[in-house]
Design a protein around this motif. Structure first.
Motif, short mmCIF file in Angstrom:
data_model
loop_
_atom_site.label_atom_id
_atom_site.label_comp_id
_atom_site.label_asym_id
_atom_site.label_seq_id
_atom_site.Cartn_x
_atom_site.Cartn_y
_atom_site.Cartn_z
N ILE A 17 5.04 -11.96 -13.25
CA ILE A 17 4.64 -13.31 -12.82
C ILE A 17 5.17 -13.59 -11.43
CG2 ILE A 17 4.74 -15.76 -13.34
CD1 ILE A 17 3.15 -14.07 -15.36
N SER A 18 6.44 -13.25 -11.21
CA SER A 18 7.06 -13.50 -9.91
C SER A 18 6.34 -12.72 -8.81
CB SER A 18 8.54 -13.10 -9.95
OG SER A 18 9.14 -13.28 -8.70
N ARG A 19 6.03 -11.45 -9.09
CA ARG A 19 5.34 -10.65 -8.08
C ARG A 19 3.95 -11.21 -7.78
NH1 ARG A 19 8.15 -6.20 -10.63
NH2 ARG A 19 6.45 -5.95 -12.15
N ALA A 20 3.27 -11.65 -8.81
CA ALA A 20 1.92 -12.21 -8.62
C ALA A 20 1.95 -13.47 -7.77
CB ALA A 20 1.28 -12.51 -9.97
N LEU A 21 2.93 -14.33 -8.03
CA LEU A 21 3.04 -15.58 -7.28
C LEU A 21 3.45 -15.34 -5.83
CD1 LEU A 21 4.78 -17.83 -9.97
CD2 LEU A 21 2.42 -18.03 -9.14
N ASN A 22 4.07 -14.18 -5.58
CA ASN A 22 4.50 -13.85 -4.22
C ASN A 22 3.55 -12.88 -3.53
OD1 ASN A 22 7.29 -15.11 -3.59
ND2 ASN A 22 7.49 -14.40 -5.70
N ASN A 23 2.34 -12.71 -4.10
CA ASN A 23 1.31 -11.86 -3.51
C ASN A 23 1.77 -10.43 -3.29
OD1 ASN A 23 -0.73 -13.89 -3.27
ND2 ASN A 23 0.38 -14.72 -1.52
N HIS A 24 2.47 -9.88 -4.26
CA HIS A 24 2.94 -8.50 -4.15
C HIS A 24 1.75 -7.56 -4.20
CE1 HIS A 24 5.13 -4.78 -4.94
NE2 HIS A 24 6.25 -5.42 -4.62
N PRO A 25 1.69 -6.56 -3.34
CA PRO A 25 0.52 -5.68 -3.27
C PRO A 25 0.29 -4.84 -4.52
CG PRO A 25 2.31 -4.84 -1.88
CD PRO A 25 2.70 -6.22 -2.30
N TYR A 26 1.30 -4.63 -5.36
CA TYR A 26 1.15 -3.80 -6.55
C TYR A 26 0.53 -4.55 -7.74
CZ TYR A 26 4.13 -0.41 -4.15
OH TYR A 26 4.66 0.48 -3.25
N VAL A 27 0.34 -5.84 -7.59
CA VAL A 27 -0.23 -6.64 -8.68
C VAL A 27 -1.76 -6.61 -8.58
CG1 VAL A 27 -0.37 -8.93 -9.73
CG2 VAL A 27 1.79 -8.13 -8.75
N GLU A 60 -5.63 -7.67 -8.84
CA GLU A 60 -6.24 -8.94 -8.46
C GLU A 60 -6.53 -9.81 -9.67
OE1 GLU A 60 -7.16 -11.90 -6.16
OE2 GLU A 60 -6.41 -9.97 -5.40
N LYS A 61 -6.99 -9.19 -10.77
CA LYS A 61 -7.27 -9.98 -11.97
C LYS A 61 -5.99 -10.62 -12.51
CE LYS A 61 -9.26 -9.85 -16.61
NZ LYS A 61 -8.15 -10.67 -17.15
N THR A 62 -4.91 -9.83 -12.53
CA THR A 62 -3.63 -10.36 -13.01
C THR A 62 -3.16 -11.51 -12.13
OG1 THR A 62 -3.01 -8.19 -13.84
CG2 THR A 62 -1.23 -9.79 -13.53
N ARG A 63 -3.30 -11.33 -10.82
CA ARG A 63 -2.90 -12.37 -9.89
C ARG A 63 -3.68 -13.66 -10.15
NH1 ARG A 63 -0.97 -10.73 -5.23
NH2 ARG A 63 -2.45 -8.99 -5.18
N LYS A 64 -4.99 -13.51 -10.36
CA LYS A 64 -5.83 -14.68 -10.60
C LYS A 64 -5.44 -15.36 -11.91
CE LYS A 64 -10.67 -16.17 -10.88
NZ LYS A 64 -10.40 -17.06 -12.03
#
Length: 361
Positions: free
Chosen positions: A35-45, A47-51
């Motif tokens: 969750i933290s990586r997704a909220l910080n736009n980490h490149p390894y996350v 796109e679907k997970t980020r959304k």
């Protein structure tokens, strides 16, 4: 009550809370780290997970605690900016450029207005320091001669950039400024080339580097052409329309009057044109007028006013370039630019200094 939740009791007696990363992780059955990586736009996350994370954060009303994040990383991702007045054309343009360019780098800008008050400027430095800004940008008041209230930043490794209105004496900070000496020299030389021999100068207080440099540029051009500086036609004052009108009344009260005016800001130049209209003085035939800053008003007044373009967008970009280098340098030894960054200026010639009769007022 869970430690990760902050509860508050409202007037209704109902319990509300501010959702955290753990709540989003539980709802999506993902790890808090993801969750933290997704909220910080980490490149390894993915796109679907980020959304999914962003959507769930919005649904749960999650608000990121920037203060807590800043305490953990020792970075607030904010930059403080102190300006004299946000309504001034030059500073408004500089602010817009700085904010837009810093936003692209993930920084927020805290904009403060000193109202040209030294005491207010001191208070604002205290507030921004307490806010843990990562850097400070400042255009100082016209009366600032003691810069010790900025020491708390430099002594603690927080980068400081002064622009436009800057310390005259050496200070451990980066300086970005316009070429005010050359701007004044160009404007005065232009008036002399147009045939003027009795040139007045309305300038600002000599406590400021701006007016020290512009006064020097004016004097240099006059000296080179063997023209006399007439003390009664030289003013150092707050550059307001009211003061400009008062100075014009003084200059045109006697027998001998100027045939040109170099004004150190466009507000003064515009007021001079208004005075000329009221008194039936033809511009540019009887009086030629040049200003400074190339405020948009100078192009629409009648006649349009010759002025010095300061390129505020370029100034803003030079500030961000210098700031980026500072923020990316070793905090223990920040890469201060010891030599001032000087932005060139350019004279914009208009009808207020022309000799074409059909454009007189």
């Amino acid at each position: 009550m869970l430690a990760c939740q902050i509860f508050a009791f409202m007037a209704t007696g109902k319990k509300t809370y501010q959702n955290t990363i753990l709540d989003i992780a539980e709802a999506l059955r993902l790890s808090p780290a993801t969750i933290s990586r997704a909220l910080n736009n980490h490149p390894y996350v993915k796109e679907k997970t980020r959304k999914d994370v962003i959507d769930m954060a919005a649904k749960l009303g999650y608000r990121r605690n920037h203060m807590a994040s800043g305490l953990r990383s020792n970075k607030s991702r904010t930059v403080g900016l102190i300006v004299p007045r946000v309504s001034m054309f030059f500073h408004a343009e500089v602010i817009t450029t700085i904010q837009n360019d810093l936003h692209k780098q993930g920084y927020s800008l805290i904009i403060c207005q000193s109202n040209d008050s030294v005491s207010m400027e001191r208070e604002l430095t205290e507030t921004l320091y307490a806010s843990r800004v990562d850097a400070l940008i400042a255009a100082c008041t016209l009366q600032t001669v003691d810069f010790s209230h900025f020491d708390k930043f430099t002594e603690n490794g927080t980068p400081v950039i002064f622009y436009d209105r800057v310390p005259v004496e050496p200070y451990r900070a980066t300086i970005v400024k316009g070429d005010d000496f050359n701007g004044a020299y160009q404007a005065t030389s232009h008036l002399i080339a147009a045939g003027c021999k009795k040139i007045a100068h309305i300038s600002g207080p000599l406590t400021s580097n701006l007016y020290q440099d512009r006064a020097a540029g004016f004097a240099k051009a006059m000296e080179e052409h063997g023209l006399e500086l007439i003390p009664d036609w030289i003013f150092h004052q707050e550059l307001s329309a009211e003061n400009a009108m008062r100075a014009m009344r003084e200059m045109f009260a006697g027998g001998e009057v100027p045939d040109a005016l170099f004004a150190d800001n466009d507000t003064t130049a515009i007021a001079a044109i208004q005075f000329a209209i009221e008194k039936g003085i033809t511009v540019p035939d009887a009086l030629k007028v040049a200003g400074y800053s190339n405020d948009p008003r100078t192009a629409i007044i009648t006649p349009p006013i010759t002025s010095v373009e300061q390129f505020p967008e370029t100034v803003g970009k030079r500030i961000v370039e210098a700031l980026t280098a500072l923020l990316n340098s070793d905090p223990a030894e920040p890469a201060y630019i010891t030599k001032a960054v000087v932005v060139p200026v350019q004279l914009v010639s208009r009808m207020s200094t022309s000799t074409i009769n059909k454009n007189t007022i």
